[in-house]
Structures are given as C-alpha cells and as structure tokens.
Scaffold this motif. Structure first.
Motif, mmCIF file in Angstrom:
data_model
loop_
_atom_site.group_PDB
_atom_site.id
_atom_site.type_symbol
_atom_site.label_atom_id
_atom_site.label_comp_id
_atom_site.label_asym_id
_atom_site.label_seq_id
_atom_site.Cartn_x
_atom_site.Cartn_y
_atom_site.Cartn_z
ATOM 1 N N GLY A 1 48.468 53.557 37.364
ATOM 2 C CA GLY A 1 48.116 52.389 38.165
ATOM 3 C C GLY A 1 46.866 52.655 38.978
ATOM 4 O O GLY A 1 46.678 53.765 39.487
ATOM 5 N N ALA A 2 46.009 51.641 39.114
ATOM 6 C CA ALA A 2 44.754 51.815 39.850
ATOM 7 C C ALA A 2 44.254 50.468 40.345
ATOM 8 O O ALA A 2 44.690 49.411 39.885
ATOM 9 C CB ALA A 2 43.696 52.448 38.947
ATOM 10 N N VAL A 3 43.335 50.539 41.329
ATOM 11 C CA VAL A 3 42.604 49.343 41.738
ATOM 12 C C VAL A 3 41.146 49.578 41.391
ATOM 13 O O VAL A 3 40.571 50.606 41.770
ATOM 14 C CB VAL A 3 42.750 49.077 43.258
ATOM 15 N N GLU B 1 26.538 40.828 53.243
ATOM 16 C CA GLU B 1 25.682 40.039 52.334
ATOM 17 C C GLU B 1 25.864 40.364 50.846
ATOM 18 O O GLU B 1 25.010 40.043 50.024
ATOM 19 C CB GLU B 1 24.183 40.177 52.708
ATOM 20 N N ARG B 2 26.954 41.065 50.520
ATOM 21 C CA ARG B 2 27.247 41.321 49.113
ATOM 22 C C ARG B 2 28.657 40.874 48.803
ATOM 23 O O ARG B 2 29.463 40.689 49.704
ATOM 24 C CB ARG B 2 27.134 42.813 48.810
ATOM 25 N N TYR B 3 28.955 40.743 47.532
ATOM 26 C CA TYR B 3 30.306 40.353 47.145
ATOM 27 C C TYR B 3 31.017 41.532 46.507
ATOM 28 O O TYR B 3 30.401 42.315 45.774
ATOM 29 C CB TYR B 3 30.257 39.176 46.160
ATOM 30 N N PHE B 4 32.294 41.613 46.796
ATOM 31 C CA PHE B 4 33.130 42.657 46.202
ATOM 32 C C PHE B 4 34.317 42.016 45.517
ATOM 33 O O PHE B 4 34.762 40.929 45.909
ATOM 34 C CB PHE B 4 33.611 43.640 47.279
ATOM 35 N N MET B 5 34.814 42.714 44.499
ATOM 36 C CA MET B 5 36.008 42.238 43.791
ATOM 37 C C MET B 5 36.919 43.444 43.572
ATOM 38 O O MET B 5 36.450 44.501 43.148
ATOM 39 C CB MET B 5 35.593 41.667 42.425
ATOM 40 N N VAL B 6 38.198 43.286 43.906
ATOM 41 C CA VAL B 6 39.168 44.298 43.476
ATOM 42 C C VAL B 6 40.009 43.693 42.362
ATOM 43 O O VAL B 6 40.304 42.489 42.373
ATOM 44 C CB VAL B 6 40.084 44.798 44.638
ATOM 45 N N VAL B 7 40.348 44.538 41.394
ATOM 46 C CA VAL B 7 41.126 44.079 40.239
ATOM 47 C C VAL B 7 42.289 45.050 40.031
ATOM 48 O O VAL B 7 42.108 46.275 40.131
ATOM 49 C CB VAL B 7 40.246 44.026 38.958
ATOM 50 N N GLY B 8 43.466 44.519 39.761
ATOM 51 C CA GLY B 8 44.643 45.343 39.473
ATOM 52 C C GLY B 8 44.487 45.941 38.086
ATOM 53 O O GLY B 8 44.111 45.240 37.143
ATOM 54 N N ALA B 9 44.778 47.252 37.957
ATOM 55 C CA ALA B 9 44.416 47.913 36.702
ATOM 56 C C ALA B 9 45.367 49.031 36.306
ATOM 57 O O ALA B 9 46.188 49.491 37.098
ATOM 58 C CB ALA B 9 42.999 48.485 36.831
ATOM 59 N N GLN B 10 45.197 49.422 35.048
ATOM 60 C CA GLN B 10 45.876 50.586 34.497
ATOM 61 C C GLN B 10 44.789 51.415 33.826
ATOM 62 O O GLN B 10 44.022 50.888 33.012
ATOM 63 C CB GLN B 10 46.890 50.111 33.459
#
Ligand code: FRU
Length: 483
Positions: free
Chosen positions: A184-186, A169-178
């Motif tokens: 490098g990270a997520v 019942e929740r929303y998640f977002m992953v984003v490509g990152a530095q």
C-alpha cells in the motif's frame, strides 16, 4: 455501452420505480445522506463552491451492489438540508466504462474542477486506471476532459481516488496506490495548471518509512493542513487485527506530520484509526469559508457483510456519516458534529440530572428513533456505566478496565459483536441516533464510534445502567426528518 443521456434516463427511471419502496422502509434514515435508490459508497468532490456545499458520492443506482459507479450529487446551503441534484458523472466513456470512481473537487478560475478515477476492466478482469478531469461552470453539468494522468510504472493498476489541493501557487494530487511489490502507498503528483501532471514519487508507504509493509493497498488519501501540521487521511487494506485495533475488514485513519511542498517529502508519525466503531471508511474532507476542516465518511466498509443489511429488501444500501469538524488537540485528531446540526433539533430539550447506583433505568421522555443525546459531567465512581439503545446497541464505559465498548446485535447472525478502545476517563457522550445508524462522540470528539444497527422497528427505548454510583446531566432532543 450506454450514452450519458441513456444512463441518466435509466437512473431516473430506477429512482421513480422504487421511490415508494425506499420510503416505506422503517430503517430509512431521517437526517443522514442516503441514496434515493441503490447503493451509495464513498463521499466524493466535497467542496464549498460559490457559497454552496456540494457533496458527490459513489452511486450504483441499478442494484444494491457495487459496479460501474456514477457520481451522484447532493448540494446544501447549511449542511443540514440537502437537495438531490442531477447525476454529475456517468460511466459513458471508454476510459471509465467500469466506473467513475472516487475523487475530489477544487475551484479554479471560477469553475469547479473534479478529478476522479476512470476504472476500466477488460474481459479477462485485467484493470486499467485513468485519473480524469471534468469541468463545470454551474456546479451541476460537467464537461469531461478525459484522462490527465497515466499510470506511473511504480504501481499496479490499483491506483485511484485522486485528491487535489493548491499550495504555494502549485497544485498537488495524492492518489491511493499499490506498488508493483504489492504494498500500500500514497502517490504524490504535481502540476502548474491542473492539466499536465508530473509524478513526484511515493509520498508514504511502499517498502520504506513509517508505513512500510502496512497492508497491500491504500485507498482514498486526503492530505490537508490542520493548525500547523499536515494530516494525511487514508484507508489501508490488508492490516491484521492487533488487540483492540484494526477489527474491521479494512481501516480508515490518519498520520500527522510535515509536508514539504518544494521537494514533496512528508515526515509523519504513527497511524491512528479515526473511528472505533463498525462502519466507517473512505472519509473525505474540505475546508469551508469559516476555515473549518469538514469531514464526511461512508458509513460502511467494503466487503464487510454488505449484502446482509436488511435495507436491501427496500432497494437501498448505505449512507454517509453526519458532517463533522476536525480539530487537532494534543497531537490527536478530534471529530465533532458541525454546529449547524443544532438546526435539526425539534422543540426544546428534555433534561435530567441523574444519580444512579446499582440499577437500570429509563428516563421520562428519553426514547425515540431520531434523537440527539448529550451526557455531560459524567462521573463513574467505580465499576461500569452503560447505555442501551433500541435493545440493539450498547455503549459501556468500564472504569475498572479504562475501556469504552460498543456492542451491537449483528445484522448477519444476531450474535453480539463488539468494538472498543482504551479511555482514561469518561466525561461526556454525544450521540446521534437515526433509525438504523448511530454515531457516538466521546469526550468532545476524542474518540468516535460509528455504526449501523437494526433495533426492532417498534423498539425506541434508551436505558441506562450502572454497577456503582454514577452521575450525569442529560439533554435529549427529537430530530427533524430532512430526507
Ligand atoms: C473505496 C473505493 C475506492 C474506489 C471506490 C469505487 O470504497 O473502493 O477506492 O474509488 O470505492 O466505488
């Protein structure tokens, strides 16, 4: 800056102007998604919505190079026949003026929500990144809502490619990152309503954990459940080649683990490349009504001799892979062509049972430009077994070395180049050949090799070779032209 309408008109003019030139290219694909003109890169917003599959893509209609991207749009009822729809997004607003970059789609209250990165560069080349929302009631026209995520302080402006999903019942977002330390990270974000987003923290990468110091940037993350595990797919940049691994300019692969939605932690194992070939990047998945996890990838790699492809002379560049289904088998992600692709088969199969020894042969009826081949019950007694396609690509299984190798004649300098991996035993090969693209599924998808290749236009040969006794059963189909 142009308005949305002006951008659309200009793109339409470009398609009309170059239609014939693109169509006349003998390397034009028959059943792979490609741009009507210009450059295509990442798959975006892949979703089955109200029964229809939608695949958006990074599109530069005005040249065969990168730049201020559009979201082009294809739709399909069956993953085989695709319709080119109206452009979904153009870079017409201040927060996306240098490109509507990659992102994802999710269904919400009957509407299609798409999240994408608004890329902005100022006159000094400094970058800004906004994660934006656009909503559609009909899956075709989008109303832009503007940025919904500002850049968290932990990262540089290399922060992009939001992938959104719903869990508990929740929303998640992953984003490509530095990270600001240039690792490098997520990034993981959370929301109750898809509009207000909170940054939870670094999901993986950065300066700690299994993926610490693993390159300087992760692009296009995608976290999803497969059986009872969570798989994270992403495309890291900055890895050094290591033996047979990491041979391309940038990589695309996955880790398998367990995601805890209540505290946002993710424990996972080692990084594995998804594909062993030359051209595979930025894959994106979705789940369909059959519960299948489906994947498309861009059949190229950024900065990897992109401007040397011969299709540029015909004003188009790059394509998608065929749609694949993912399976988790013995702790490994397998990829298999979706079964709908059987609809591409024109007529009945040509079949052969072959036993060969110390020879090179062509088989009656086994040649062609757009062809599916299945080799089963393969037995290679010793030495090696190979398959040469159009004189320009060669797959070799070496029983001696326990390796499988794809060689191709480079489209840059004509010299043969190779990619390979270890393989205990070879029992089946499934090949999709489409004028200038090649996808090879080894042992039911245990390994895949994806590559562009450019045989001489009149060379449709397929040859088999073996150093010692080899046996296999073969089926071959001509495939229909759907593009
Ligand atoms: C990956 C990528 C993404 C970006 C997009 C721009 O190929 O660099 O990170 O959103 O392409 O077209």
């Amino acid at each position: 800056m142009l308005s949305d309408d002006q951008f659309r008109r200009k793109a339409f003019e470009e398609v009309t102007k170059h239609k014939e030139l693109v169509e006349q290219d003998s390397y034009r694909l028959h059943y792979h998604i490609m741009p009507p003109v210009g450059l295509l890169n990442d798959p975006n917003g892949f979703i089955q919505w109200n029964g229809t599959y939608h695949l958006f893509y990074q599109w530069m209609p005005f040249k065969t190079g990168h730049g201020a991207k559009f979201w082009g749009h294809y739709s399909s009822e069956d993953l085989v026949n695709w319709k080119h729809e109206e452009v979904a997004l153009t870079p017409s607003e201040w927060y996306e003026k240098n490109g509507c970059y990659s992102g994802s789609a999710i269904e919400h209250e009957g509407n299609m929500y798409v999240f994408y990165t608004g890329n902005v560069k100022d006159d000094n080349g400094d970058r800004e990144s906004y994660q934006c929302l656009a909503i559609s009631e009909d899956g075709i026209q989008f109303e832009k809502k503007g940025p919904v995520v500002e850049l968290p302080t932990e990262y540089t402006a290399h922060f992009r490619d939001p992938k959104v999903w719903k869990q508990d019942e929740r929303y998640f977002m992953v984003v490509g990152a530095q990270t600001t330390e240039l690792k490098g990270a997520v990034a993981l974000l959370r929301s109750n309503d898809l509009v207000d987003w909170t940054h939870v923290g670094i999901l993986t990468g950065g300066g700690s954990g299994e993926l610490k110091n693993f390159g300087y940037m992760f692009e296009c993350p995608d976290l999803f459940r497969l059986d009872d595990k969570e798989v994270l797919i992403f495309s890291p940049q900055g890895l050094e080649a290591e033996g047979m691994k990491y041979q391309n300019v940038y990589q695309a692969g996955y880790v398998i683990g367990t995601f805890n939605p209540s505290n946002g932690t993710y424990d996972h194992g080692e990084f594995e490349e998804l594909d062993r070939g030359f051209d595979f990047y930025a894959p994106q998945t979705t789940e369909d009504h059959l519960g299948r996890r489906l994947l498309f990838a861009w059949m190229s790699v950024p900065d990897q001799d992109e401007q040397d492809h011969p299709t540029i002379g015909h004003q188009w560049l790059h394509n998608m892979t065929i749609p694949r289904e993912l399976k988790l088998i013995d702790g490994k992600v397998f990829q298999v062509p979706v079964q709908e692709l059987k609809d591409l088969r024109a007529g009945i199969a040509i079949e052969h049972e072959v036993e060969m020894q110390h020879e090179s042969l062509q088989l009656e009826g086994v040649s062609g430009k757009a062809v599916e081949l299945i080799l089963e019950n393969i037995v290679v007694s010793d030495g090696w077994f190979d398959l040469t396609i159009g004189g320009a690509a060669r797959v070799t299984y070496s029983k001696k070395q326990n390796t499988i190798t794809l060689e191709r004649q480079s489209y840059v300098d004509g010299v043969v180049e190779k990619r390979q991996c270890y393989l205990e035993n070879l029992h089946s090969l499934h090949l999709f050949i489409d004028t200038s693209s090649l996808e090879i599924f080894v042992n039911g998808g245990e390994e895949t090799f994806t590559a562009r290749f450019y045989p001489a236009p009149n060379n449709e040969t397929i040859r088999f070779g073996a150093s010692k006794m080899s046996r296999f059963k073969l089926k071959k189909w001509e495939l229909t032209k759907v593009f």
